[in-house]
Design an enzyme around this catalytic site. Structure first.
Site, PDB file in Angstrom:
ATOM      1  N   GLU A 419     -20.077  41.443  10.591  1.00  0.00           N
ATOM      2  CA  GLU A 419     -18.783  41.115  11.202  1.00  0.00           C
ATOM      3  C   GLU A 419     -18.925  40.841  12.696  1.00  0.00           C
ATOM      4  OE1 GLU A 419     -15.997  44.165  10.088  1.00  0.00           O
ATOM      5  OE2 GLU A 419     -16.052  43.587   7.974  1.00  0.00           O
ATOM      6  N   GLU A 495     -19.535  43.120   1.587  1.00  0.00           N
ATOM      7  CA  GLU A 495     -18.729  44.333   1.762  1.00  0.00           C
ATOM      8  C   GLU A 495     -17.447  44.132   0.979  1.00  0.00           C
ATOM      9  OE1 GLU A 495     -19.095  45.956   5.748  1.00  0.00           O
ATOM     10  OE2 GLU A 495     -16.982  46.513   5.683  1.00  0.00           O
TER      11      GLU A 495
END
Length: 827
Positions: A419, A495
């Site tokens: 991220e 994820e």
């Protein structure tokens, strides 16, 4: 990799007295004992003349923050524990005169963080990154035959992590002594370029360092051994080592009828590299490796040894729950065992390089592993995070991470980031490409990946095209679109889900909510932060996208810190997350902080395993709600399940046909907002009027009963049950036993709402090192001799001493029958 040096003494001789260690051997030895520790500023503590008389004796590994106390003045996002500030470690030792002229280093598997090391008052090393293994050269500043002092200062900062990082020298340390000519640290690279049923070609690159003042002809001999220690093949050649230089030797060998490393039989070989000078053995270096093939493709996904394999993965943070971050091999092994029992075949080391022990265990246990380097690049997520050091240190950290683990067969991909905020930058692709090239330079055999949570920014800005495997965080509804637009890409859920729950807690009615006043979350597994969705959504998306590699759920275990949905917002929120104190640890895990399964564990088990299983929820203690409709859920890998209440059948339900409405309300950050009921084919349910007694589910395959599970209404708490995971452990000062504590009624039924305070007394050859119960919203210390049960259970952590014998544990609680057990410890 383990180095065996036999050019001096072959025995280890450690004389420990008054925290002084005399080292007279030349094997690498643990440097963990005999330290002193002080938490706080200590001027001149690096000097030999400093008085550390009042410092605490401390062996390593050590996490100072887990000692507590929990306090609201610390950040709940980081566990509400005192991880930041200054800490010092000092160790005095004497090293023998006969090793003068050797190359002597001290290796740290990891130290958290901003580490500075002094030897005899001279600064000899510095490493900001707390997750990277590194070595410091002691040779130039040692006093041979007399007293030396190693001093280590760590200075972790507040607002430097998005989760609990721990603090201190929390991984193992090693003293290594080499001849001037030796195999370099992490100096072998083993690949298997060609594998057939008949033979495997083994290519070995070996880096030989010569830090001496003379050139020298040497002989390098490499032998491959099977797991029984039997030699299989060997190659030898004469080479020339130049002073102050590194020589790279390329050798090829063949292993006939190779045993392949796979998930069921993770076979490991050993390559023994020996260096000879004038026919005298001067170094022996051992490298463990596996023979296996990995393939990735947009038209099939992932193949291990030619067999299509889907990632049934979990993300794991590096803490060990109530033990903190201090590495313990048995505690790490237990985590992986629990994950494997859920059906897990892959681990993502979110979001940092792992301990060597974790990777070694994945090799031994047959688990695939994605090793992740960074949680941030140049752009900070927290003001004192790794971004402060990225420019100076990222290349060295990335190269060292890969060199440390590139011979481990369990490692199947390298992740350059999670991220990363540069997803939105036009130059983000250039930086991603630079990182990928570093990885390829160190290891061209494994693909590069990253976890992206923006869409389509990493595509537009070139990050996705810079890597081999494009990971998407929380984008199950985008898989088909991405595949259609980029048919040659290999994608997966890096994820997924982020469902949150508290073990054994159920809130009625079954409905979506943001927060609950109890600071607990229902285990019907429907709640999560705005981006989260039930596991069922990912199951469906993967079914509809068969060439997707699979998923890594967030997370396998609860972890310390980041108590979402309580206290904070998202991964870019600075400041403290203390708005819902004492909520101080994660609710994301499929098992709780102590490793006790939540209901979600069984939901994944129902999708990821083949051994017949069936699970039922909720508990059956609803006094005062007689006649009220209770939703009963069942998870199974069987064809159908029948529910019985007090012996009366409530009918069979067929998995996949009889669907369960699951309320959803999540966003994908790009404008997508999904609400309503998802009709899940992965759960079965009945609406049952409550009556005390027994609920039982029976699983059928092809119409035949194959498994069952039942829950009975419990009476008043009456006694304690103790269940150790092992009856015998090693008397090595490191092995552990984990004892599950259950509160039962007179008839032996679990009391699911009991919270009795339990007192523990231990005698014999063990140490009670921690207690826990999985409650994410309590400030009770882990290091204690008493603990309340949570949802009827808690956990005892005991470590063996080095003396063989017996450990006796007694558990007591007011108005309950006490319980004692004995554990044997053996050499």
């Amino acid at each position: 990799m383990k180095r065996y040096h036999i050019f001096f003494l072959l025995s280890v001789s450690l004389l420990i007295a008054s925290c002084q260690t005399k080292i007279t051997n030349t094997e690498p030895v643990s440097f963990n004992t005999g330290w002193k520790f002080y938490k706080g500023v200590a001027s001149n503590a690096e000097k030999l003349t400093f008085d550390d008389t009042n410092w605490r004796a401390q062996n390593l590994p050590h996490d100072w923050a887990i000692e507590g106390p929990f306090d609201e003045k610390y950040n709940a996002r980081c566990g509400g524990l005192p991880f930041h500030g200054t800490g010092w470690y000092r160790k005095q030792f004497v090293i023998a005169r006969n090793v003068k002229g050797k190359h002597i280093t001290l290796h740290f598997d990891g130290a958290m963080y901003n580490t500075k090391i002094w030897l005899n008052g001279v600064l000899i090393g510095h490493r900001p990154n707390g997750y990277i293994g590194f070595s410091v050269d002691l040779s130039k500043h040692l006093k041979y035959g007399s007293e030396n002092l190693i001093a280590v200062q760590l200075n972790p900062e507040d607002l430097s992590s998005r989760w609990y990082p721990g603090a201190g020298i929390y991984r193992n340390t090693w003293l290594e002594i080499n001849n001037p000519i030796h195999v370099a640290k992490w100096g072998t690279f083993i690949t298997t370029p060609k594998i057939t049923n008949d033979k495997a070609t083994i290519n070995i690159l070996t880096e030989i360092e010569n830090i001496g003042e003379k050139d020298s002809p040497i002989t390098i001999q490499t032998t491959i051994f099977n797991k029984k220690g039997e030699p299989l093949t060997s190659v030898s050649e004469n080479v020339f080592s130049t002073k102050s230089d590194t020589l790279i030797v390329n050798q090829n060998l063949e292993v006939l009828n190779p045993e392949l490393w796979n998930l069921k039989t993770p076979y490991l070989y050993n390559a023994e590299t020996k260096l000879f000078k004038n026919k005298e053995l001067i170094d022996t270096y051992n490298t463990r490796f596996g023979v296996r093939t990995i393939e990735y493709g947009s038209d099939f996904g992932f193949k291990l040894n030619g067999k299509k394999t889907r990632f049934q993965g979990v993300c794991l943070h590096h803490d060990l729950g109530p033990l903190g971050t201090a590495v313990n091999r048995r505690a790490t092994e237990r985590q992986l065992e629990i994950m494997q029992s859920m059906g897990v075949n892959a681990i993502r080391t979110s979001h940092n390089p792992p301990s060597p022990e974790q990777v070694q265990l994945c090799d031994e246990m047959g688990l695939l592993i994605q090793i992740e380097a960074f949680d941030m690049w140049k752009k900070p997520k927290v003001e004192n995070g790794y971004s402060k050091y990225f420019e100076e240190w990222h290349e060295r950290d990335l190269r060292d991470m890969i060199r440390a683990f590139r011979n481990n067969p369990s490692v199947v991909m390298w992740s350059i980031g999670n991220e990363i905020l540069e997803q939105s930058d036009k130059k983000g692709g250039e930086l991603a490409n630079n990182l990928a090239m570093i990885c390829k330079n160190e290891d061209p055999t494994r693909p590069i990946t990253a976890g992206f949570n923006y869409y389509p920014a990493p595509i537009k800005n070139g990050l996705a095209s810079a890597i081999d495997l494009v990971g998407w965080n929380y984008k199950p509804r985008k898989y088909a679109e991405i595949t259609e637009r980029h048919p040659n890409w290999v994608i997966y859920g890096s994820e997924t889900s982020s469902t949150v729950s508290s073990r054994g807690v159920y809130h009625l009615p079954v409905e979506k909510y943001e927060l609950h006043e109890s600071l607990q979350i229902t285990s019907y597994d429907i709640i999560g932060p705005p981006w989260a969705y039930p596991p069922d959504i990912e199951f469906e998306s993967l079914k509809n996208n068969p060439n997707n590699l699979g998923e890594f759920i967030w997370t396998g275990f609860d972890y310390l810190g980041e108590p979402t949905p309580f206290g904070g917002k998202d991964n870019a929120t600075n400041g403290y997350w203390n708005g819902d104190w004492p909520s101080r640890s994660s609710y994301f895990g499929a098992v709780d902080l102590c490793g006790l399964p939540k209901d979600r564990y069984y939901l994944y088990q129902s999708q990821w395993t083949s051994e017949p299983m069936v699970h039922v929820l909720p508990h059956w203690n609803w006094k005062g709600m007689e006649g009220t409709i209770i939703p009963v859920f069942s998870y199974t890998n069987c064809d159908e399940v029948e529910l019985f209440v007090n012996g009366k059948s409530h009918g069979k339900k067929i998995k996949g046909l009889d669907k369960t409405p699951i309320p959803i309300n999540f966003i994908d950050w790009e404008g997508g907002h999904y609400t309503g009921d998802f009709m899940s084919p992965y759960r079965l349910h009945w609406n049952v009027p409550y009556e005390a007694g027994e609920i039982k589910v029976v699983g059928y395959i092809n119409g035949t009963k194959v498994t069952e599970k039942s829950i009975r209404t419990a009476g008043r708490p009456a006694k304690i049950e103790l269940i150790p995971d092992h009856d015998i452990i090693k008397a090595d000062g490191e092995d552990m036993v984990f004892i599950t504590v259950r509160i039962l009624d007179d008839e032996g039924n679990l009391c699911p709402k009991s919270d009795n305070l339990i007192h523990f007394e231990i005698e014999g050859n063990g140490e009670l090192v921690a207690l826990g119960n999985g409650n994410a919203a309590t400030t009770a210390p882990f290091q204690s001799k008493q603990r309340k049960a949570f949802s009827g259970k808690c956990m005892v952590y005991i470590k063996a001493t080095t003396e063989p014998g017996e450990i006796s544990l007694e558990a007591k609680s007011e108005d309950l029958i006490s319980k004692s057990i004995q554990i044997q410890t053996k050499k």
